[in-house]
Write a protein that holds these residues in place. Structure first.
Motif, mmCIF file in Angstrom:
data_model
loop_
_atom_site.group_PDB
_atom_site.id
_atom_site.type_symbol
_atom_site.label_atom_id
_atom_site.label_comp_id
_atom_site.label_asym_id
_atom_site.label_seq_id
_atom_site.Cartn_x
_atom_site.Cartn_y
_atom_site.Cartn_z
ATOM 1 N N PHE A 1 43.407 15.097 101.501
ATOM 2 C CA PHE A 1 44.310 14.650 100.447
ATOM 3 C C PHE A 1 43.805 15.156 99.108
ATOM 4 N N SER A 2 44.633 15.936 98.420
ATOM 5 C CA SER A 2 44.294 16.479 97.102
ATOM 6 C C SER A 2 45.258 15.867 96.084
ATOM 7 N N PRO A 3 44.786 14.939 95.241
ATOM 8 C CA PRO A 3 45.696 14.180 94.374
ATOM 9 C C PRO A 3 46.200 14.968 93.172
ATOM 10 N N ALA A 4 47.375 14.578 92.715
ATOM 11 C CA ALA A 4 47.946 15.180 91.513
ATOM 12 C C ALA A 4 47.053 14.896 90.316
ATOM 13 N N ASP A 5 46.979 15.859 89.443
ATOM 14 C CA ASP A 5 46.231 15.690 88.201
ATOM 15 C C ASP A 5 47.000 14.712 87.307
ATOM 16 N N PRO A 6 46.407 13.567 86.957
ATOM 17 C CA PRO A 6 47.132 12.598 86.109
ATOM 18 C C PRO A 6 47.482 13.157 84.738
ATOM 19 N N ARG A 7 46.818 14.245 84.347
ATOM 20 C CA ARG A 7 47.103 14.860 83.051
ATOM 21 C C ARG A 7 48.059 16.045 83.181
ATOM 22 N N ALA A 8 48.714 16.144 84.337
ATOM 23 C CA ALA A 8 49.575 17.296 84.611
ATOM 24 C C ALA A 8 50.559 17.536 83.476
ATOM 25 N N LYS A 9 50.526 18.744 82.946
ATOM 26 C CA LYS A 9 51.361 19.081 81.794
ATOM 27 C C LYS A 9 52.847 19.056 82.133
ATOM 28 N N HIS A 10 53.167 19.340 83.386
ATOM 29 C CA HIS A 10 54.572 19.511 83.729
ATOM 30 C C HIS A 10 55.139 18.342 84.520
ATOM 31 N N ALA A 11 54.400 17.247 84.609
ATOM 32 C CA ALA A 11 54.952 16.065 85.267
ATOM 33 C C ALA A 11 56.081 15.504 84.412
ATOM 34 N N ASP A 12 57.081 14.940 85.077
ATOM 35 C CA ASP A 12 58.210 14.382 84.348
ATOM 36 C C ASP A 12 57.823 13.036 83.748
ATOM 37 N N ALA A 13 57.839 12.951 82.441
ATOM 38 C CA ALA A 13 57.380 11.742 81.771
ATOM 39 C C ALA A 13 58.277 10.546 82.065
ATOM 40 N N ASP A 14 59.590 10.763 82.077
ATOM 41 C CA ASP A 14 60.515 9.644 82.227
ATOM 42 C C ASP A 14 61.164 9.583 83.613
ATOM 43 N N GLY A 15 60.964 10.593 84.416
ATOM 44 C CA GLY A 15 61.604 10.618 85.723
ATOM 45 C C GLY A 15 60.668 10.179 86.830
ATOM 46 N N PRO A 16 61.115 10.275 88.086
ATOM 47 C CA PRO A 16 60.272 9.901 89.218
ATOM 48 C C PRO A 16 59.123 10.897 89.381
ATOM 49 N N PRO A 17 58.031 10.490 90.021
ATOM 50 C CA PRO A 17 56.912 11.428 90.223
ATOM 51 C C PRO A 17 57.331 12.594 91.110
ATOM 52 N N ARG A 18 56.648 13.701 90.959
ATOM 53 C CA ARG A 18 56.924 14.876 91.791
ATOM 54 C C ARG A 18 56.658 14.549 93.258
ATOM 55 N N LEU A 19 57.386 15.185 94.138
ATOM 56 C CA LEU A 19 57.242 14.913 95.568
ATOM 57 C C LEU A 19 55.914 15.438 96.099
ATOM 58 N N PRO A 20 55.338 14.753 97.089
ATOM 59 C CA PRO A 20 54.121 15.266 97.723
ATOM 60 C C PRO A 20 54.431 16.509 98.545
ATOM 61 N N ILE A 21 53.436 17.381 98.683
ATOM 62 C CA ILE A 21 53.599 18.636 99.409
ATOM 63 C C ILE A 21 52.606 18.689 100.560
ATOM 64 N N PHE A 22 53.105 19.019 101.750
ATOM 65 C CA PHE A 22 52.260 19.189 102.930
ATOM 66 C C PHE A 22 52.127 20.683 103.189
ATOM 67 N N MET A 23 50.879 21.169 103.156
ATOM 68 C CA MET A 23 50.601 22.605 103.188
ATOM 69 C C MET A 23 49.934 22.991 104.502
ATOM 70 N N LEU A 24 50.505 23.987 105.197
ATOM 71 C CA LEU A 24 50.023 24.408 106.512
ATOM 72 C C LEU A 24 49.532 25.853 106.467
ATOM 73 N N HIS A 25 48.320 26.074 106.949
ATOM 74 C CA HIS A 25 47.722 27.412 106.953
ATOM 75 C C HIS A 25 48.229 28.250 108.121
ATOM 76 N N GLY A 26 47.783 29.493 108.178
ATOM 77 C CA GLY A 26 48.191 30.419 109.227
ATOM 78 C C GLY A 26 47.218 30.464 110.396
ATOM 79 N N TRP A 27 47.535 31.315 111.364
ATOM 80 C CA TRP A 27 46.727 31.473 112.572
ATOM 81 C C TRP A 27 45.331 31.985 112.207
ATOM 82 N N VAL A 28 44.321 31.419 112.838
ATOM 83 C CA VAL A 28 42.882 31.675 112.681
ATOM 84 C C VAL A 28 42.368 31.390 111.259
ATOM 85 N N GLU A 29 43.178 30.789 110.413
ATOM 86 C CA GLU A 29 42.719 30.364 109.097
ATOM 87 C C GLU A 29 42.198 28.930 109.175
ATOM 88 N N VAL A 30 41.748 28.412 108.034
ATOM 89 C CA VAL A 30 41.423 26.997 107.868
ATOM 90 C C VAL A 30 42.078 26.527 106.579
#
Length: 313
Positions: free
Chosen positions: A74-103
């Motif tokens: 789990f890699s958390p969002a930077d609370p100081r994120a410059k591009h986070a929406d100040a008045d809107g809902p938080p950005r959606l979480p992203i699930f990231m999948l690597h390729g074959w023989v990678e890590v």
């Protein structure tokens, strides 16, 4: 053969029962399905793992229905994120999948970039990869179910607050997120770097690149036998093309003009042509090979990915 040529279509004999596959062909297929389990894979990325921990990240485990233990991060969002929406809902979480023989650690830098944009990111090692257990890779057949269980676990552990998610994958991971998307209503959008049409055509693409003199029928029979009798899955279940036809959420596909592993004309462009429902965007990166497309930071690409993600709700 040039990249503009179409690969020959498989004959009917290639879809027959694999029981009579030559011993050597089956051994080659089995070796390819197990190649991700190379010794020492569990220590790759130790430095980046330490850096990720210093950024507030942490590991967690996911147990699959068939007993495989997946190593996730789990890699958390930077609370100081410059591009986070100040008045809107938080950005959606992203699930990231690597390729074959990678890590997963190979892709921590991209995760950190997305953290800076206000997204929590969850990465995990595929079965039989990295720090995860398992003996065989199945190129989406079981991995798409693994992704669902990783999402379930992240929600259960309250790592993410929103049940809507974005999925992002590279190569085999890209095909997995596309195969998974139509089966999970929580997916708000998909980003796919160099996916394959199906596993059979991926094998054929690598054959043309590495050993064009190998007989196609002989090789396919070996992979069919290894998949069915050794790894326990049907080679033809790993089809991304059928899944794409059912995806209604926005999809961003990214291809490289010099990708000789999974040439765009044989894979990405065929997939894009079948995306009839919902928005589709295709980004072509000039001079990008298969590996550099997924690993290198290309000018403007992170910004385009961030913009795509920001539109998803």
């Amino acid at each position: 053969m040039t990249e503009t040529d179409n690969p020959p279509s498989p004959g009917k004999a290639q879809h027959q029962a694999p029981a009579k596959a030559p011993w050597l062909a089956r051994k080659l297929g089995r070796a390819a399905l197990r190649f991700s389990g190379y010794p020492g894979r569990g220590i790759i990325g130790a430095v980046r793992r330490k850096q990720a921990k210093e950024r507030g990240g942490r590991a967690f485990k996911v147990k699959t229905d068939d007993g495989v233990e997946l190593d996730a991060w789990f890699s958390p969002a930077d609370p100081r994120a410059k591009h986070a929406d100040a008045d809107g809902p938080p950005r959606l979480p992203i699930f990231m999948l690597h390729g074959w023989v990678e890590v997963k650690e190979f892709h921590f830098p991209r995760a950190w970039c997305l953290n800076h944009q206000g997204h929590d990111v969850i990465l995990f090692d595929h079965r039989a990869h990295g720090r995860s257990s398992g003996e065989f890779a199945t190129f989406g057949v079981r991995e798409r179910h693994d992704l669902r269980q990783v999402i379930d676990t992240a929600i259960e552990q309250k790592l993410i607050a929103d049940h809507r998610v974005i999925t992002l994958g590279f190569s085999m991971g890209a095909s997995t997120v596309l195969q998974h998307a139509p089966t999970d209503e929580r997916v708000a959008g998909v980003i796919a770097f160099a996916p394959f049409v199906n596993f059979r055509e991926a094998i054929r693409s690598f054959r043309f690149k590495l050993a064009p003199w190998i007989d196609d029928k002989w090789l396919m029979r070996g992979f069919e036998a290894a998949a069915t009798h050794d790894a326990g899955f049907d080679l033809d279940e790993a089809t991304t093309l059928d899944a794409v036809k059912q995806i209604a959420v926005p999809v961003l596909m990214i291809e490289g003009t010099l990708d000789s592993n999974l040439p765009p004309r044989w894979h990405t462009q065929k997939l894009a042509a079948e995306k009839k429902q919902g928005p589709l965007e295709v980004i072509t990166i000039d001079e990008a090979t298969h590996v550099s497309l997924c690993r290198r930071t290309w000018p403007g690409l992170n910004e385009k990915i961030a913009a795509f993600c920001a539109r998803l709700r």
